[in-house]
Design an enzyme around this catalytic site. Structure first.
Site, short mmCIF file in Angstrom:
data_model
loop_
_atom_site.label_atom_id
_atom_site.label_comp_id
_atom_site.label_asym_id
_atom_site.label_seq_id
_atom_site.Cartn_x
_atom_site.Cartn_y
_atom_site.Cartn_z
N GLY A 154 -59.43 -7.73 -1.41
CA GLY A 154 -59.98 -8.05 -2.74
C GLY A 154 -59.33 -7.24 -3.84
O GLY A 154 -60.01 -6.67 -4.69
N ALA A 155 -57.99 -7.21 -3.82
CA ALA A 155 -57.26 -6.32 -4.74
C ALA A 155 -56.67 -7.07 -5.93
O ALA A 155 -55.90 -6.50 -6.69
CB ALA A 155 -56.16 -5.59 -3.98
N SER A 156 -57.05 -8.32 -6.11
CA SER A 156 -56.49 -9.10 -7.22
C SER A 156 -57.19 -8.79 -8.54
O SER A 156 -56.65 -9.08 -9.61
CB SER A 156 -56.62 -10.60 -6.92
N VAL B 264 -61.22 -12.78 4.09
CA VAL B 264 -61.48 -11.77 5.11
C VAL B 264 -62.85 -11.94 5.79
O VAL B 264 -63.14 -11.25 6.77
CB VAL B 264 -61.32 -10.33 4.57
N ASN C 181 -62.64 -3.64 0.37
CA ASN C 181 -63.23 -3.69 -0.97
C ASN C 181 -63.75 -5.08 -1.33
O ASN C 181 -64.62 -5.20 -2.20
CB ASN C 181 -62.16 -3.24 -1.99
N SER D 51 -72.14 0.22 -2.09
CA SER D 51 -72.70 0.17 -3.45
C SER D 51 -73.94 1.03 -3.48
O SER D 51 -74.63 1.20 -2.46
CB SER D 51 -73.09 -1.27 -3.80
N TYR E 205 -77.29 -8.64 -0.92
CA TYR E 205 -76.21 -7.70 -1.28
C TYR E 205 -76.53 -6.29 -0.78
O TYR E 205 -75.68 -5.63 -0.17
CB TYR E 205 -76.06 -7.71 -2.80
N ALA F 299 -78.49 -5.41 1.64
CA ALA F 299 -78.43 -5.39 3.11
C ALA F 299 -76.97 -5.28 3.57
O ALA F 299 -76.65 -4.51 4.48
CB ALA F 299 -79.08 -6.64 3.68
N LYS G 179 -74.49 -4.01 1.93
CA LYS G 179 -73.91 -2.72 1.55
C LYS G 179 -74.50 -1.57 2.37
O LYS G 179 -73.81 -0.59 2.66
CB LYS G 179 -74.11 -2.48 0.05
P1 NAP Z 1 -64.68 -8.63 -8.54
O1 NAP Z 1 -64.13 -8.18 -9.84
O2 NAP Z 1 -65.57 -9.82 -8.49
O3 NAP Z 1 -63.46 -8.85 -7.52
C1 NAP Z 1 -63.72 -9.31 -6.23
C2 NAP Z 1 -62.44 -9.27 -5.42
O4 NAP Z 1 -62.77 -9.62 -4.07
C3 NAP Z 1 -61.40 -10.27 -5.89
O5 NAP Z 1 -60.13 -9.70 -5.69
C4 NAP Z 1 -61.60 -11.45 -4.94
O6 NAP Z 1 -60.43 -12.24 -4.74
C5 NAP Z 1 -61.95 -10.71 -3.67
N1 NAP Z 1 -62.67 -11.50 -2.68
C6 NAP Z 1 -63.90 -12.06 -2.79
N2 NAP Z 1 -64.22 -12.70 -1.64
C7 NAP Z 1 -63.17 -12.52 -0.80
C8 NAP Z 1 -62.88 -12.93 0.53
N3 NAP Z 1 -63.76 -13.66 1.25
N4 NAP Z 1 -61.69 -12.59 1.08
C9 NAP Z 1 -60.80 -11.85 0.36
N5 NAP Z 1 -61.00 -11.42 -0.88
C10 NAP Z 1 -62.18 -11.76 -1.46
O7 NAP Z 1 -65.53 -7.45 -7.84
P2 NAP Z 1 -65.60 -5.87 -8.13
O8 NAP Z 1 -66.69 -5.62 -9.09
O9 NAP Z 1 -64.25 -5.35 -8.41
O10 NAP Z 1 -66.13 -5.35 -6.73
C11 NAP Z 1 -65.27 -4.80 -5.73
C12 NAP Z 1 -66.14 -4.16 -4.67
O11 NAP Z 1 -66.91 -3.11 -5.26
C13 NAP Z 1 -67.14 -5.10 -4.02
O12 NAP Z 1 -67.28 -4.81 -2.65
C14 NAP Z 1 -68.43 -4.81 -4.75
O13 NAP Z 1 -69.55 -5.12 -3.99
C15 NAP Z 1 -68.28 -3.31 -4.95
N6 NAP Z 1 -69.10 -2.78 -6.04
C16 NAP Z 1 -68.93 -3.20 -7.31
C17 NAP Z 1 -69.73 -2.67 -8.32
C18 NAP Z 1 -69.59 -3.07 -9.75
O14 NAP Z 1 -70.44 -2.67 -10.58
N7 NAP Z 1 -68.60 -3.84 -10.13
C19 NAP Z 1 -70.72 -1.72 -7.99
C20 NAP Z 1 -70.86 -1.32 -6.68
C21 NAP Z 1 -70.06 -1.85 -5.70
P3 NAP Z 1 -60.04 -13.51 -5.72
O15 NAP Z 1 -59.53 -12.89 -7.00
O16 NAP Z 1 -58.98 -14.25 -4.96
O17 NAP Z 1 -61.31 -14.29 -5.92
#
Ligand code: NAP
Length: 248
Positions: free
Chosen positions: A12-14, A64, A90, A143, A156, A158, A160
């Site tokens: 999820g690095a895009s 994934v 991630n 999280s 979510y 659960a 995490k």
């Molecule tokens: P985001 O901006 O929505 O980005 C999600 C990333 O995950 C994107 O690169 C997406 O790819 C990829 N992805 C989603 N489903 C996937 C799959 N089945 N296989 C491969 N890649 C997948 O999310 P974020 O906020 O950066 O969150 C990243 C991580 O941090 C997550 O685990 C989230 O739960 C955790 N987190 C975030 C926050 C927050 O406040 N943002 C807080 C706590 C924890 P595409 O671009 O191809 O869709």
């Protein structure tokens, strides 16, 4: 540089936090596999940016949550860079709603994307890491919701919390082979994932964050880079909150 010569896979690095992690690990000298699900243009932009700054990176599409796709991701990483030192799980998603209105599909997609993916990628990566006998680093992104809970996020939270139990157990399985397994638990970070939150809820969250602000993706990435480095060699099974104190 902290990670000269290392090879990292970041799921999820895009976009969002994963993007910041990939860019930070690359800036520290790692070759980075930039995994994504469907947003090829965004992933290629991350790779192009890393290469422009003199780093090495490769974009690999893989859902994934699917075991075969996760195995394909690890195969692609090994083909490109010969071995894997660092795995960062991630990739994540949300389907927020109160339990009484939550559909089975909303439960399943969150558990599969956030938790089953960690099983899939760790299982696929562990054998080649063990065979190489050079140790390694696994860092799983949980999280604060998995620690303190959050209404509307039973699925979510659960997933995490599951990541934490999984990681502590795997740390005990792999420790004797020099592979550490740690968790980073972010609080609120502005990304696409949190972009849809209502403004009044965002204001409310600020009242509960001791540091009085949301975090930056880069701040999470710094914690991941530390745990991925030799400086964290004696840390395993740990949960590092990067949350401004909200999970205290
Ligand atoms: P985001 O901006 O929505 O980005 C999600 C990333 O995950 C994107 O690169 C997406 O790819 C990829 N992805 C989603 N489903 C996937 C799959 N089945 N296989 C491969 N890649 C997948 O999310 P974020 O906020 O950066 O969150 C990243 C991580 O941090 C997550 O685990 C989230 O739960 C955790 N987190 C975030 C926050 C927050 O406040 N943002 C807080 C706590 C924890 P595409 O671009 O191809 O869709």
């Amino acid at each position: 540089m902290l990670l000269e010569g290392k090879v990292a896979v970041v799921t999820g690095a895009s976009r969002g936090i994963g993007r910041a992690i990939a860019e930070t690990l690359a800036a520290e000298g790692a070759s980075v596999v930039v995994n994504y699900q469907s947003n090829a243009a965004a992933a290629e932009a991350v790779v192009a940016g890393i290469r422009e700054r003199g780093g090495q990176a490769l974009a690999v599409a893989a859902d994934v949550s699917d075991m075969a796709a996760a195995e394909g991701l690890i195969r692609a990483a090994l083909e490109a860079y010969d071995h894997i030192d660092i795995v960062v799980n991630n990739a994540g998603t949300t389907r927020d709603t109160l339990l009484l209105s939550m559909k089975e599909e909303q439960w399943d997609v969150v558990i599969d994307t956030n938790l089953k993916s960690v099983f899939n990628v760790c299982k696929a990566a562990a054998r080649p890491m063990l065979r190489r006998k050079k140790g390694g680093r696994i860092i799983n992104i949980s999280s604060v919701a998995g620690i303190v809970g959050q209404p509307g996020q039973t699925n979510y939270a659960a997933s995490k919390a599951g990541i934490i139990g999984f990681s502590k157990s795997l740390a005990k399985e792999l420790g004797s082979r020099g592979i550490t397994v740690n968790v980073v638990a972010p609080g609120f970070v502005p990304t696409d994932l949190t972009a849809g939150l209502p403004e009044d809820l965002v204001k409310q969250t600020l009242a509960y964050i001791p540091l009085g602000r949301w975090g930056e993706a880069q701040e999470v990435a710094h914690a991941v880079a530390f745990l991925a480095s030799d400086r964290a060699a004696y840390i395993t099974g740990e949960v590092l909150r990067v949350d401004g104190g909200i999970g205290t």
